[in-house]
Enzyme design. Structure first.
Site, PDB file in Angstrom:
ATOM      1  N   HIS A 265     -27.553   3.506  68.118  1.00 22.36           N
ATOM      2  CA  HIS A 265     -28.994   3.595  68.007  1.00 22.36           C
ATOM      3  C   HIS A 265     -29.807   3.714  69.599  1.00 22.36           C
ATOM      4  O   HIS A 265     -30.617   5.427  70.001  1.00 22.36           O
ATOM      5  CB  HIS A 265     -29.670   2.282  67.664  1.00 22.36           C
ATOM      6  CG  HIS A 265     -30.982   2.184  68.108  1.00 22.36           C
ATOM      7  ND1 HIS A 265     -32.119   2.500  66.393  1.00 22.36           N
ATOM      8  CD2 HIS A 265     -31.971   1.851  68.781  1.00 22.36           C
ATOM      9  CE1 HIS A 265     -32.912   2.277  66.746  1.00 22.36           C
ATOM     10  NE2 HIS A 265     -33.536   1.854  68.381  1.00 22.36           N
ATOM     11  N   GLU A 266     -28.966   3.551  70.557  1.00 19.69           N
ATOM     12  CA  GLU A 266     -29.741   3.680  72.024  1.00 19.69           C
ATOM     13  C   GLU A 266     -29.227   5.370  72.354  1.00 19.69           C
ATOM     14  O   GLU A 266     -30.207   5.684  73.844  1.00 19.69           O
ATOM     15  CB  GLU A 266     -29.196   2.733  72.925  1.00 19.69           C
ATOM     16  CG  GLU A 266     -29.314   0.923  72.226  1.00 19.69           C
ATOM     17  CD  GLU A 266     -30.967   1.039  71.942  1.00 19.69           C
ATOM     18  OE1 GLU A 266     -31.619   1.485  73.044  1.00 19.69           O
ATOM     19  OE2 GLU A 266     -31.361  -0.341  71.034  1.00 19.69           O
ATOM     20  N   HIS A 269     -31.767   7.076  71.204  1.00 18.71           N
ATOM     21  CA  HIS A 269     -32.557   7.057  72.674  1.00 18.71           C
ATOM     22  C   HIS A 269     -32.572   7.998  73.796  1.00 18.71           C
ATOM     23  O   HIS A 269     -33.102   9.167  73.990  1.00 18.71           O
ATOM     24  CB  HIS A 269     -33.059   6.116  72.863  1.00 18.71           C
ATOM     25  CG  HIS A 269     -33.306   5.357  72.136  1.00 18.71           C
ATOM     26  ND1 HIS A 269     -35.106   5.355  70.955  1.00 18.71           N
ATOM     27  CD2 HIS A 269     -33.365   4.025  71.345  1.00 18.71           C
ATOM     28  CE1 HIS A 269     -36.079   4.195  70.273  1.00 18.71           C
ATOM     29  NE2 HIS A 269     -34.841   3.610  71.024  1.00 18.71           N
ATOM     30  N   GLU A 295     -38.007   6.035  68.329  1.00 21.49           N
ATOM     31  CA  GLU A 295     -37.475   5.915  67.360  1.00 21.49           C
ATOM     32  C   GLU A 295     -37.060   6.517  66.398  1.00 21.49           C
ATOM     33  O   GLU A 295     -35.621   5.747  65.609  1.00 21.49           O
ATOM     34  CB  GLU A 295     -38.568   4.158  66.782  1.00 21.49           C
ATOM     35  CG  GLU A 295     -37.576   3.386  66.223  1.00 21.49           C
ATOM     36  CD  GLU A 295     -36.642   2.843  66.797  1.00 21.49           C
ATOM     37  OE1 GLU A 295     -36.821   2.625  67.991  1.00 21.49           O
ATOM     38  OE2 GLU A 295     -36.126   1.627  66.071  1.00 21.49           O
TER      39      GLU A 295
HETATM   40 ZN    ZN Z   1     -35.045   1.638  69.198  1.00 20.19          ZN
END
Ligand code: ZN
Length: 501
Positions: A265-266, A269, A295
């Site tokens: 997830h990170e 980003h 996101e």
């Molecule tokens: Zn996030």
């Protein structure tokens, strides 16, 4: 005009430098700094942010933007210089339309909120937090009133995080989710809970998890020459310019995939922040289009890639090798099922793909009612619990697991929650279009080749950075407006198969 543009760019470059330096100090605070540094650090960050704010909101910047805005009137949307003036003007208005006294009051209310909230949550004592919650919503109501051009108070706040989005559009999408998701959750719950994720909960060596996580984010394209992965308490991603984009996470010994999935997830980003063109460096254009678009990139890598069957066919052998005795009896397919377990939870950050958006729907509905005076803060826990019962079928046992669980309201982040769901919806739209354009992507993922997908995202999303409004960017990249339908179709297809519905 070129002189004015050069003057503006020089001023904004210094603002960017100051803001990036403040971010670097904040990263340090959350990863490396000894506890004793906290008091001095807060002053240092506040000073840098104050300088950045003063530089950006200086009268000279206002005059330059007014003159340049007139010059670029009618320029095509894709013109870089016109985009710079347009984006800077929007930020300038956002920063100058709130009187300094109200900014100070907001800062006071939210920093007090952030110091009270952790204690109130730990004690599950809503009454300890209530006076501050009342104050924060009162201040935010007055902040919203500084933007009379907004169609509603909530629009005024939402616009800070998701420029161009509006409450009517968000509510229409959320109503669709609210209609379709609870029956899906119930259908899944009606299947026997076979404990398919039991294997994820055990005792898994921290160092081995960390090494595997590093490898996983590197494989999808996260470049350690321009990034770092460091331990922290609450995972986050941050950047200090276009070529230094860092991620953080924590390892849980009792949960095998929490660090891995959180880091995908990170890293999602980070891949976005690493994808802006160099020509946007030190300008307001060298940033994300919005929190929702940001996101969408993290959720795309976490869910559309990291929770896909193909990904686990590629990655499971590496995981099995790292935890050979524990995972001996598992297969790529059993692992794919494990990481896609659906089970309603009290806490949003632990939610699966199916139930996640119901958490954001309920916060959005409560926030609008609180802001517009239809709900009094003292009644927020009861309203919260009723919605959890209605949407997720759960009875909240204590406010720690209910209204007190998120830091957002304590931090004054009102109008922020919709961006999580906008991100989820857009992630599916981007992924679908990428696969339509490059049909080999799913097979490539199963072979550990992520560059075809990343290349599509670079070309169609990342390259535009903050140039377009998020709604326009989605339209340009996918040919469609933001919609809940592709996301719902994705969930129905994936989970009907996973749960034999
Ligand atoms: Zn996030």
């Amino acid at each position: 005009m070129q002189n004015k543009l050069a003057d503006l760019k020089a001023r904004l470059a210094e603002v960017d430098d100051l803001e990036n330096t403040a971010s670097l100090l904040e990263w340090d605070q959350l990863t490396m700094m000894p506890p004793g540094g906290a008091a001095g650090r807060a002053d240092q960050v506040a000073t840098l942010q104050k300088l950045a704010h003063e530089k950006f909101t200086a009268d000279e910047v206002g005059h330059l933007l007014a003159d340049l805005g007139a010059e670029y009137q009618g320029a095509p949307a894709e013109d870089n210089e016109a985009a710079l003036v347009r984006v800077a003007t929007r930020l300038f208005r956002r920063k100058t339309q709130i009187p300094p006294a109200l900014v100070a009051e907001m800062f006071q209310a939210t920093s007090t909120g952030q110091s009270i909230w952790p204690r109130a949550r730990a004690a599950s004592d809503f009454s300890a937090f209530l006076p501050q919650l009342e104050k924060i919503f009162d201040v935010k109501r007055r902040v919203a009133a500084c933007f009379p051009e907004a169609a509603s108070p909530y629009d005024a706040l939402l616009d800070e995080y998701e420029p161009g989005a509006n409450t009517v559009q968000v509510r229409a999408m959320f109503d669709e989710l609210k209609r379709e998701l609870p029956p899906l959750v119930q259908a899944i719950a009606a299947r026997s809970d076979d404990g398919r994720d039991a294997i994820l909960h055990g005792d898994y060596d921290e160092a081995a998890q960390w090494a595997l996580t590093r490898r996983a984010v590197e494989q999808i394209g996260y470049d350690f020459n321009q990034g770092r992965l460091d331990p922290t308490v609450h995972p986050f991603e941050t950047s200090f310019g276009l070529h230094d984009v860092r991620i953080t996470n924590r390892v849980r010994r009792d949960h095998l995939t929490a660090c891995l999935m959180g880091s995908l997830h990170e890293a999602g980003h980070a891949l976005y922040d690493l994808g802006y063109p160099d020509q946007y460096a030190r300008t307001p254009l060298g940033h994300s289009a919005s929190l929702g678009i940001h996101e969408s990139q993290s959720r795309l890598w976490e869910n559309l890639v990291g929770r896909s069957r193909g990904y686990w066919h590629y990655f499971f052998p590496q995981m099995q090798a790292a935890f050979a005795p524990q995972l001996a009896a598992q297969t790529a397919d059993s692992f794919y099922r494990a990481v896609n377990t659906v089970r309603p939870t009290y806490v949003r950050v632990e939610a699966d793909e199916v139930t996640y958006n119901l958490h954001t729907v309920l916060r959005f509905e409560l926030e609008v009612d609180l802001l517009e005076g239809r709900l009094e803060p003292r009644h927020a826990p009861a309203a919260w619990n009723a919605k959890v019962k209605e949407y997720l079928g759960l009875t909240v046992p204590e406010d720690r697991l209910g209204v007190l669980q998120d830091t957002h309201w304590a931090s004054g982040l009102i109008g922020y929650f919709p961006t999580y769901t906008i991100g989820n919806l857009a992630s599916v739209q981007f992924f679908n279009k990428a696969v339509a354009d490059v049909p080999s992507i799913p097979a490539d993922i199963a072979h550990g080749q992520f560059d075809t997908l990343l290349g599509w995202l670079r070309q169609n999303v990342h390259r535009h950075a903050r140039k377009y409004l998020p709604g326009d960017l989605i339209q340009i990249a996918t040919g469609q407006p933001l919609s809940a339908k592709p996301y719902l179709a994705y969930l129905h297809k994936k989970y009907s198969e996973l749960y034999s519905l």
